[in-house]
Design a protein around this motif. Structure first.
Motif, PDB file in Angstrom:
ATOM      1  N   SER A 221       0.702  -1.566  -0.289  1.00 27.35           N
ATOM      2  CA  SER A 221       0.158   0.181  -0.117  1.00 27.35           C
ATOM      3  C   SER A 221       1.046   1.575   0.468  1.00 27.35           C
ATOM      4  O   SER A 221       2.196   0.467   0.049  1.00 27.35           O
ATOM      5  CB  SER A 221      -0.912   0.408   0.990  1.00 27.35           C
ATOM      6  N   GLY A 222       0.037   2.593  -0.120  1.00 27.06           N
ATOM      7  CA  GLY A 222       1.419   3.929  -0.225  1.00 27.06           C
ATOM      8  C   GLY A 222       2.148   3.806  -1.376  1.00 27.06           C
ATOM      9  O   GLY A 222       2.829   4.885  -1.236  1.00 27.06           O
ATOM     10  N   ASP A 223       1.635   2.859  -2.781  1.00 31.78           N
ATOM     11  CA  ASP A 223       2.506   3.968  -3.435  1.00 31.78           C
ATOM     12  C   ASP A 223       3.581   2.328  -3.891  1.00 31.78           C
ATOM     13  O   ASP A 223       4.942   2.996  -4.435  1.00 31.78           O
ATOM     14  CB  ASP A 223       2.583   4.656  -3.888  1.00 31.78           C
ATOM     15  N   HIS A 224       3.926   1.676  -3.037  1.00 31.31           N
ATOM     16  CA  HIS A 224       5.240   1.326  -2.750  1.00 31.31           C
ATOM     17  C   HIS A 224       5.540  -0.436  -3.158  1.00 31.31           C
ATOM     18  O   HIS A 224       4.816  -0.900  -3.127  1.00 31.31           O
ATOM     19  CB  HIS A 224       5.565   0.736  -1.561  1.00 31.31           C
ATOM     20  N   ILE A 225       6.545  -0.365  -3.325  1.00 31.27           N
ATOM     21  CA  ILE A 225       6.738  -1.718  -3.949  1.00 31.27           C
ATOM     22  C   ILE A 225       7.989  -2.776  -3.313  1.00 31.27           C
ATOM     23  O   ILE A 225       8.460  -2.166  -3.451  1.00 31.27           O
ATOM     24  CB  ILE A 225       6.934  -1.980  -6.025  1.00 31.27           C
ATOM     25  N   ARG A 226       7.545  -3.832  -3.250  1.00 33.16           N
ATOM     26  CA  ARG A 226       9.103  -4.458  -2.558  1.00 33.16           C
ATOM     27  C   ARG A 226       9.329  -5.858  -3.609  1.00 33.16           C
ATOM     28  O   ARG A 226       8.328  -6.266  -4.467  1.00 33.16           O
ATOM     29  CB  ARG A 226       9.190  -5.054  -1.451  1.00 33.16           C
ATOM     30  N   VAL A 227      10.625  -5.739  -3.927  1.00 32.89           N
ATOM     31  CA  VAL A 227      11.199  -6.623  -4.010  1.00 32.89           C
ATOM     32  C   VAL A 227      11.974  -7.930  -3.590  1.00 32.89           C
ATOM     33  O   VAL A 227      13.076  -7.567  -2.933  1.00 32.89           O
ATOM     34  CB  VAL A 227      12.108  -6.529  -6.044  1.00 32.89           C
ATOM     35  N   TYR A 228      12.430  -9.193  -3.716  1.00 30.95           N
ATOM     36  CA  TYR A 228      13.397 -10.033  -3.307  1.00 30.95           C
ATOM     37  C   TYR A 228      13.356 -10.765  -4.405  1.00 30.95           C
ATOM     38  O   TYR A 228      13.080 -11.015  -5.309  1.00 30.95           O
ATOM     39  CB  TYR A 228      11.996 -10.950  -2.882  1.00 30.95           C
ATOM     40  N   ILE A 229      15.158 -10.186  -4.448  1.00 32.18           N
ATOM     41  CA  ILE A 229      16.033 -11.349  -5.638  1.00 32.18           C
ATOM     42  C   ILE A 229      16.394 -11.929  -4.164  1.00 32.18           C
ATOM     43  O   ILE A 229      17.108 -12.070  -3.769  1.00 32.18           O
ATOM     44  CB  ILE A 229      16.747  -9.802  -5.593  1.00 32.18           C
ATOM     45  N   ILE A 230      16.050 -13.703  -5.397  1.00 29.20           N
ATOM     46  CA  ILE A 230      15.964 -14.955  -4.456  1.00 29.20           C
ATOM     47  C   ILE A 230      17.160 -15.531  -4.886  1.00 29.20           C
ATOM     48  O   ILE A 230      17.397 -15.907  -6.402  1.00 29.20           O
ATOM     49  CB  ILE A 230      15.015 -15.941  -4.507  1.00 29.20           C
ATOM     50  N   GLN A 231      18.529 -15.930  -4.650  1.00 30.04           N
ATOM     51  CA  GLN A 231      19.245 -17.135  -4.905  1.00 30.04           C
ATOM     52  C   GLN A 231      20.346 -18.044  -4.305  1.00 30.04           C
ATOM     53  O   GLN A 231      19.772 -17.858  -2.736  1.00 30.04           O
ATOM     54  CB  GLN A 231      20.736 -16.064  -5.351  1.00 30.04           C
ATOM     55  N   ARG A 232      19.733 -19.224  -5.094  1.00 37.83           N
ATOM     56  CA  ARG A 232      21.052 -20.252  -4.315  1.00 37.83           C
ATOM     57  C   ARG A 232      22.148 -20.166  -3.893  1.00 37.83           C
ATOM     58  O   ARG A 232      23.096 -19.782  -4.920  1.00 37.83           O
ATOM     59  CB  ARG A 232      20.420 -21.561  -4.963  1.00 37.83           C
ATOM     60  N   VAL A 233      22.309 -19.438  -2.788  1.00 37.84           N
ATOM     61  CA  VAL A 233      23.987 -19.122  -2.492  1.00 37.84           C
ATOM     62  C   VAL A 233      24.473 -19.062  -0.705  1.00 37.84           C
ATOM     63  O   VAL A 233      23.555 -19.525  -0.131  1.00 37.84           O
ATOM     64  CB  VAL A 233      23.923 -17.424  -2.680  1.00 37.84           C
ATOM     65  N   PRO A 234      25.929 -19.323  -1.004  1.00 38.90           N
ATOM     66  CA  PRO A 234      26.141 -19.628   0.420  1.00 38.90           C
ATOM     67  C   PRO A 234      25.360 -18.552   1.573  1.00 38.90           C
ATOM     68  O   PRO A 234      24.894 -17.700   0.934  1.00 38.90           O
ATOM     69  CB  PRO A 234      27.224 -19.669   0.594  1.00 38.90           C
ATOM     70  N   ALA A 235      25.284 -18.675   3.263  1.00 40.70           N
ATOM     71  CA  ALA A 235      24.869 -17.377   4.037  1.00 40.70           C
ATOM     72  C   ALA A 235      24.630 -16.125   3.858  1.00 40.70           C
ATOM     73  O   ALA A 235      24.665 -15.648   4.050  1.00 40.70           O
ATOM     74  CB  ALA A 235      24.185 -18.305   4.763  1.00 40.70           C
ATOM     75  N   ALA A 236      26.091 -16.330   3.927  1.00 37.31           N
ATOM     76  CA  ALA A 236      26.995 -15.607   4.059  1.00 37.31           C
ATOM     77  C   ALA A 236      27.899 -14.305   2.337  1.00 37.31           C
ATOM     78  O   ALA A 236      28.891 -13.646   2.578  1.00 37.31           O
ATOM     79  CB  ALA A 236      28.610 -15.551   4.836  1.00 37.31           C
TER      80      ALA A 236
END
Length: 377
Positions: A221-236
């Motif tokens: 809401s409030g004219d916002h967008i969230r993007v989740y960049i998803i990868q198979r990677v080490p935690a660090a």
């Protein structure tokens, strides 16, 4: 109605599960105190949008007397979903019916405001970071907080999330890294500043994956967008690349290289974000996660059954909180109530956890997901 004389109930964690539990207890004339580590309700961002399902989260809201208010705040149009390939071709597009209410979206912050506003003043005690729980299983429990304060309770409810301090009183289990990590990016004032991204995402969510990498964009809401960049990677993976989380430009350059074969339009979701990224590696508890019954401590939500973010986390937490509150209201002793609650909650969460065990990899799958149980990030 519970006949135990004024049981002292301490709920640790002012998330949706803990707050709905306190609300339903109060509706049955039972007092509970909620302790949260944050200094106040506005201390930090509460995260993105989530969908509350008719068969779990909405059941809890109905029991709490808040369902109609939820529908006034929710965004049914947020049930729109687009699945694309890395070239940006739309493979699937769900547009909700006008009266579709199975899993409308609501921002986490708005849901929390609704729940907080429904409680009696003073219910939530802010600035209480729990350190440990002591005392005998059959007797009074003592809560030890970071500032040196202590509180006694007849029942301690661990609603304190993935890294629960309450869980240590009943279980030695700890969350394990799934091998999949999210990096969160924010876009503000999208209608004017990011119109192409606004059109790409629509009113709900848009996703794409190639087996190793994925993107999940979600309208808030409030004219916002969230993007989740998803990868198979080490935690660090960020520090392994010689970067820090504050090095937005360095991380952006690394991501653009990793997504170099994706369409320029989708790569905007990586490169045009407003502000820094947020690192969110995905952890899960071992399956099954069960513990020996304890009459003075129990768990709900992620503290009890942390799973990959595939549409069940908040919904199960709220159903847990509802079931626990009703069990306390309907049994003569706290111990009997915990037995009844865990008899329902543990099999339910174990079944779901088994279904989702290892399913974090599914976030990167090129196959079309089951959109009836999609996002809860």
């Amino acid at each position: 109605m519970n006949t135990t004389p004024t049981p002292r109930i301490a709920i640790i964690g002012a998330g949706p599960g803990g707050l709905i539990c306190a609300r339903i207890l109060q509706q049955h004339g039972i007092t509970a105190a909620v302790y949260d580590r944050d200094p106040g309700p506005d201390a930090r961002d509460q995260g993105g949008s989530l969908d509350l399902h008719a068969d779990n989260g909405q059941i809890a809201l109905r029991e709490a007397g808040l369902l109609e208010e939820f529908f006034r705040l929710a965004r049914p149009e947020g049930q729109e979903m687009r699945q694309m390939d890395p070239a940006g071709t739309i493979l699937f597009h769900h547009v909700p019916e006008q009266d579709e209410r199975f899993k409308p979206e609501i921002d986490r912050g708005r849901l929390r405001e609704l729940l907080l506003g429904s409680l009696q003043p003073g219910t939530v005690r802010w600035g209480h970071a729990l350190q440990s729980v002591s005392g005998p299983a059959e007797g009074t429990r003592r809560l030890h907080f970071a500032d040196g304060a202590t509180v006694e309770a007849d029942l301690v409810v661990g609603a304190d999330g993935a890294w629960s301090k309450v869980r240590r009183a009943v279980s030695q289990a700890t969350p394990r890294y799934s091998g999949v990590s999210f990096l969160e990016a924010w876009f503000h004032d999208v209608a004017t500043r990011h119109p192409d991204i606004a059109e790409l995402v629509g009113q709900g969510s848009a996703a794409a994956a190639d087996g190793e990498r994925g993107l999940f964009a979600q309208r808030n809401s409030g004219d916002h967008i969230r993007v989740y960049i998803i990868q198979r990677v080490p935690a660090a993976w960020i520090t392994a690349g010689g970067l820090t989380l504050q090095d937005t430009g360095g991380i952006r350059a690394l991501l653009l290289e990793r997504y170099r074969d994706w369409s320029p339009r989708l790569r905007q979701l990586i490169a045009d974000n407003d502000g820094p990224y947020v690192d969110r590696p995905i952890f899960a508890l071992p399956v099954p996660h069960v513990w020996e019954h304890n009459p003075t401590v129990t768990l709900l939500g992620d503290a009890a059954h942390l799973m990959p973010p595939l549409g069940v986390g908040v919904n199960l937490a709220m159903l847990d909180g509802c079931d626990l509150a009703l069990a306390i209201a309907r049994h003569d002793t706290i111990g009997e109530a915990i037995h009844a609650y865990e008899k329902t909650m543990l099999p339910r969460s174990t079944e779901m956890a088994r279904l989702l065990d290892g399913a974090a990899d599914g976030l990167l799958s090129t196959e079309l997901p089951d959109f009836a149980t999609a996002e809860d990030h």
